[in-house]
Design a protein around this motif. Structure first.
Motif, PDB file in Angstrom:
ATOM      1  N   ASP A 373       0.794  -1.229   0.000  1.00  0.00           N
ATOM      2  CA  ASP A 373       0.000   0.000   0.000  1.00  0.00           C
ATOM      3  C   ASP A 373       0.825   1.278   0.000  1.00  0.00           C
ATOM      4  O   ASP A 373       0.272   2.366   0.033  1.00  0.00           O
ATOM      5  CB  ASP A 373      -0.971   0.001   1.189  1.00  0.00           C
ATOM      6  CG  ASP A 373      -2.141  -0.928   0.919  1.00  0.00           C
ATOM      7  OD1 ASP A 373      -2.506  -1.071  -0.263  1.00  0.00           O
ATOM      8  OD2 ASP A 373      -2.661  -1.522   1.875  1.00  0.00           O
ATOM      9  N   LEU A 374       2.134   1.150   0.007  1.00  0.00           N
ATOM     10  CA  LEU A 374       2.970   2.343  -0.143  1.00  0.00           C
ATOM     11  C   LEU A 374       3.655   2.232  -1.503  1.00  0.00           C
ATOM     12  O   LEU A 374       4.436   1.318  -1.745  1.00  0.00           O
ATOM     13  CB  LEU A 374       3.994   2.418   0.990  1.00  0.00           C
ATOM     14  CG  LEU A 374       4.330   3.810   1.502  1.00  0.00           C
ATOM     15  CD1 LEU A 374       3.089   4.649   1.766  1.00  0.00           C
ATOM     16  CD2 LEU A 374       5.125   3.719   2.779  1.00  0.00           C
ATOM     17  N   ILE A 375       3.320   3.168  -2.376  1.00  0.00           N
ATOM     18  CA  ILE A 375       3.762   3.094  -3.774  1.00  0.00           C
ATOM     19  C   ILE A 375       4.856   4.135  -3.992  1.00  0.00           C
ATOM     20  O   ILE A 375       4.778   5.237  -3.444  1.00  0.00           O
ATOM     21  CB  ILE A 375       2.548   3.380  -4.702  1.00  0.00           C
ATOM     22  CG1 ILE A 375       1.456   2.334  -4.470  1.00  0.00           C
ATOM     23  CG2 ILE A 375       2.960   3.436  -6.165  1.00  0.00           C
ATOM     24  CD1 ILE A 375       0.109   2.703  -5.076  1.00  0.00           C
ATOM     25  N   LYS A 376       5.870   3.797  -4.779  1.00  0.00           N
ATOM     26  CA  LYS A 376       6.893   4.773  -5.180  1.00  0.00           C
ATOM     27  C   LYS A 376       6.791   4.971  -6.669  1.00  0.00           C
ATOM     28  O   LYS A 376       7.062   4.061  -7.457  1.00  0.00           O
ATOM     29  CB  LYS A 376       8.285   4.256  -4.816  1.00  0.00           C
ATOM     30  CG  LYS A 376       8.775   4.753  -3.484  1.00  0.00           C
ATOM     31  CD  LYS A 376       9.450   6.104  -3.598  1.00  0.00           C
ATOM     32  CE  LYS A 376       9.450   6.829  -2.277  1.00  0.00           C
ATOM     33  NZ  LYS A 376      10.454   7.880  -2.177  1.00  0.00           N
ATOM     34  N   THR A 377       6.395   6.149  -7.092  1.00  0.00           N
ATOM     35  CA  THR A 377       6.185   6.401  -8.515  1.00  0.00           C
ATOM     36  C   THR A 377       6.961   7.647  -8.927  1.00  0.00           C
ATOM     37  O   THR A 377       6.730   8.727  -8.369  1.00  0.00           O
ATOM     38  CB  THR A 377       4.668   6.507  -8.823  1.00  0.00           C
ATOM     39  OG1 THR A 377       4.504   6.755 -10.202  1.00  0.00           O
ATOM     40  CG2 THR A 377       3.957   7.564  -7.995  1.00  0.00           C
ATOM     41  N   GLY A 378       7.923   7.483  -9.811  1.00  0.00           N
ATOM     42  CA  GLY A 378       8.783   8.614 -10.194  1.00  0.00           C
ATOM     43  C   GLY A 378       9.529   9.175  -8.996  1.00  0.00           C
ATOM     44  O   GLY A 378       9.911  10.339  -8.997  1.00  0.00           O
ATOM     45  N   GLY A 379       9.725   8.371  -7.943  1.00  0.00           N
ATOM     46  CA  GLY A 379      10.405   8.849  -6.730  1.00  0.00           C
ATOM     47  C   GLY A 379       9.452   9.452  -5.720  1.00  0.00           C
ATOM     48  O   GLY A 379       9.860   9.798  -4.617  1.00  0.00           O
ATOM     49  N   PHE A 380       8.175   9.620  -6.060  1.00  0.00           N
ATOM     50  CA  PHE A 380       7.187  10.128  -5.105  1.00  0.00           C
ATOM     51  C   PHE A 380       6.613   8.968  -4.301  1.00  0.00           C
ATOM     52  O   PHE A 380       6.248   7.934  -4.876  1.00  0.00           O
ATOM     53  CB  PHE A 380       6.016  10.804  -5.833  1.00  0.00           C
ATOM     54  CG  PHE A 380       6.338  12.135  -6.442  1.00  0.00           C
ATOM     55  CD1 PHE A 380       6.614  13.232  -5.645  1.00  0.00           C
ATOM     56  CD2 PHE A 380       6.340  12.303  -7.821  1.00  0.00           C
ATOM     57  CE1 PHE A 380       6.891  14.468  -6.206  1.00  0.00           C
ATOM     58  CE2 PHE A 380       6.608  13.534  -8.389  1.00  0.00           C
ATOM     59  CZ  PHE A 380       6.890  14.624  -7.586  1.00  0.00           C
ATOM     60  N   ARG A 381       6.458   9.185  -2.990  1.00  0.00           N
ATOM     61  CA  ARG A 381       5.845   8.183  -2.120  1.00  0.00           C
ATOM     62  C   ARG A 381       4.349   8.508  -2.020  1.00  0.00           C
ATOM     63  O   ARG A 381       3.973   9.601  -1.630  1.00  0.00           O
ATOM     64  CB  ARG A 381       6.520   8.287  -0.763  1.00  0.00           C
ATOM     65  CG  ARG A 381       5.870   7.579   0.372  1.00  0.00           C
ATOM     66  CD  ARG A 381       6.851   7.670   1.547  1.00  0.00           C
ATOM     67  NE  ARG A 381       6.216   7.589   2.814  1.00  0.00           N
ATOM     68  CZ  ARG A 381       6.856   7.769   3.981  1.00  0.00           C
ATOM     69  NH1 ARG A 381       8.151   8.052   3.986  1.00  0.00           N
ATOM     70  NH2 ARG A 381       6.228   7.669   5.111  1.00  0.00           N
ATOM     71  N   VAL A 382       3.521   7.540  -2.371  1.00  0.00           N
ATOM     72  CA  VAL A 382       2.081   7.778  -2.434  1.00  0.00           C
ATOM     73  C   VAL A 382       1.370   6.623  -1.740  1.00  0.00           C
ATOM     74  O   VAL A 382       1.629   5.456  -2.027  1.00  0.00           O
ATOM     75  CB  VAL A 382       1.617   7.877  -3.905  1.00  0.00           C
ATOM     76  CG1 VAL A 382       0.138   8.199  -3.962  1.00  0.00           C
ATOM     77  CG2 VAL A 382       2.406   8.942  -4.664  1.00  0.00           C
TER      78      VAL A 382
END
Ligand code: MCA
Ligand code: AMP
Length: 469
Positions: A373-382
């Motif tokens: 449930d913790l996503i890293k997308t393009g270096g952003f934590r979402v």
């Protein structure tokens, strides 16, 4: 003194005409060091100030002025949406905006940041434990939490990085990352003002902009580096740099290898989080091993813990939950004693939420996250939960599950599986825009898949792992 290069009694503090370049504006060291005068006049006594952290001179002056004046800053993402901004302002209790004017100041007074050319600068006396920054970051569920970073933590981390990287006043540091996260704001800007090097913000971190900047020290998230290696001309222009640094997410080994081949540099990899700041890094004078993020920085301790709490051997193969301890850790989440207590064990170790291996030489490899449930997308934590909550606020959404699927460019891309409400048809594009407006634009799903039902177990819990395949 956190911003050492702006101290009047520092012998290295001679004026530099181009200490910061950003958004076609050049700021001298004396303009920066005078930025506190306006803060003290307009906001003296404020306990928290919001800064809409666009990559502009206003942001640089606002943050610098507040750090010199001892006023804690709440950086608000430049692309922030309605619900996220409301949460940050309410939770932080920010009393005013400083710097860039938001479209809607939400009832708070706004002040422009002022440069302080020719003025004697004002430096407030601060305690090392005073909060310097409150940076909002996502958890697996709920709205983002305010991470309280002290002046002590920032100084300890930046000094340890300077030691590991031989970072010096002669460097020209280049990046084009957001000014509201640790990577771009703390390491890039505050780091430069502490070390006394020149700082160049490129705007968007495109390969062309990096190639044109002619720096010695470049920062990027893996997405930036994979775009650089796909542009051989830009990559070749980085040969003259001293060092390329990658962090915020896993750098794929093929990108590491392509950087070696096309720029002549084995990148320095470093690892950390908003809560712990940077804790691990390869060293400029040490081994740089593809897929591994280095050794503990000065003052940092790490350990691996098994599910039953027992220690995991440092044999380069055994996987455990990574915990860290040292002077760079945060001072808890604002208004969230429950979450703060969960984040630490009884001996002050911060539970990173990452699983890792450590080898006999102390080199660390990050294997992945404990939670899907913790996503890293393009270096952003979402946080998946944050996007799910936003989407459930749309009348066309009856049920939703958000996951991060592997993506060559972004590392993970946010995908929302949506069961449409019988009352209203769900349009994927409209749902994507809805999230972009409610939360930050970078939290939008890149893809919405309309499905008849979500996979659930006998208890009714969504089986997210089934959505990952
Ligand atoms: C697209 N856009 C939209 C929409 N779709 N706008 C409104 N509604 C929509 N539905 C616009 C965007 O506003 C933007 O406009 C443009 O499309 C492209 O946006 P996007 O696709 O998000 O950009 P990208 O090219 O995919 O971005 C890649 C990136 C970015 C530049 C690498 O992901 C990035 O900056 N990442 C860095 C994250 C970071 O710094 N993380 C550090 C946290 P326009 O072009 O006008 O802007 S980690 C940390 O701090 C720790 C401690 C650590 O370890 O470092
Ligand atoms: P944030 O608070 O946004 O910095 O997110 C922190 C998380 O990013 C960490 O807990 C890791 O999951 C991930 N991360 C940061 N740096 C690295 C890295 N070099 N390699 C792998 N994951 C990383």
């Amino acid at each position: 003194m956190l911003l050492t290069s702006l101290a009047s009694d520092d012998s290295n503090a001679a004026d530099i005409a181009d200490a910061v370049r950003i958004d076609n504006t050049v700021l001298s060291r004396s303009q920066l060091s005078g930025a506190s005068a306006g803060v003290l006049e307009d906001l003296g006594g404020a306990t928290r100030v919001a800064v809409l952290a666009t990559p502009t001179a206003q942001t640089v002056l606002a943050v610098t002025g507040c750090l010199l004046a001892g006023v804690p800053v709440v950086p608000v993402p430049a692309d922030v949406g309605v619900a996220e901004r409301q949460h940050m302002l309410r939770d932080s209790g920010a009393q005013a905006w400083l710097g860039e004017r938001p479209d809607d100041p939400a009832g708070l007074p706004h002040f422009s940041a002022r440069s302080g050319s020719q003025q004697p600068h004002a430096v407030a006396s601060c305690d090392d434990e005073d909060t310097a920054l409150i940076i909002y970051t996502s958890g697996t569920t709920g709205p983002p939490k305010g991470v309280q970073l002290s002046r002590r933590a920032l100084a300890a981390d930046l000094d340890a990085l300077a030691q590991a990287w031989q970072w010096s006043p002669d460097d020209v540091l280049v990046h084009g990352l957001p000014m509201y996260h640790v990577h771009g704001l703390v390491l890039g800007l505050v780091g430069s003002l502490r070390q006394g090097n020149r700082f160049v913000h490129t705007g968007k971190p495109t390969p062309e902009a990096y190639a044109a900047a002619r720096g010695t020290l470049y920062f990027g998230v893996p997405t930036v580096w994979s775009r650089v290696v796909a542009d051989p001309g830009a990559a070749a222009a980085l040969r003259s740099a001293r060092m390329l640094v990658s962090g915020s997410a896993a750098l794929p080994v093929p990108v590491f290898d392509a950087l070696v081949e096309r720029t002549g540099h084995a990148p320095i990899e470093r690892y950390g989080s908003t809560e712990s700041l940077i804790t691990l890094s390869t060293r400029v004078d040490g081994e740089r091993r593809p897929g591994w993020v280095g050794v503990p920085l000065q003052g940092v301790q790490t350990k691996l813990v098994a599910d039953d709490g027992s220690p995991v051997p440092h044999d380069g193969e055994s996987i455990g939950r990574l915990a860290v301890r040292g002077p760079t850790l945060f001072n808890g989440y604002l208004n969230r004693p429950d979450a703060t207590a969960d984040a630490f064990d009884g001996d002050g170790w911060y539970r990173t939420g990452d699983v890792a291996v450590i080898d006999a030489q102390g080199m660390h490899r990050i294997v992945g996250r404990e939670s899907v449930d913790l996503i890293k997308t393009g270096g952003f934590r979402v946080g998946a939960g944050e996007i799910e909550t936003a989407l459930l606020g749309h009348p066309a959404v009856a049920e939703v599950a958000v996951v991060g699927l592997p993506d060559d460019d972004l590392g993970q891309r946010i995908v929302a599986f949506v069961v449409a409400s019988p009352a209203e048809p769900a349009q994927p594009g409209e749902l994507i825009d809805y999230v972009a407006q409610q939360l930050s634009i970078h939290k939008r799903p890149r893809e919405v898949r309309i499905v008849d039902a979500l996979p659930r177990n006998a208890m009714g819990k969504v089986l997210k792992k089934a959505l990952l395949t």
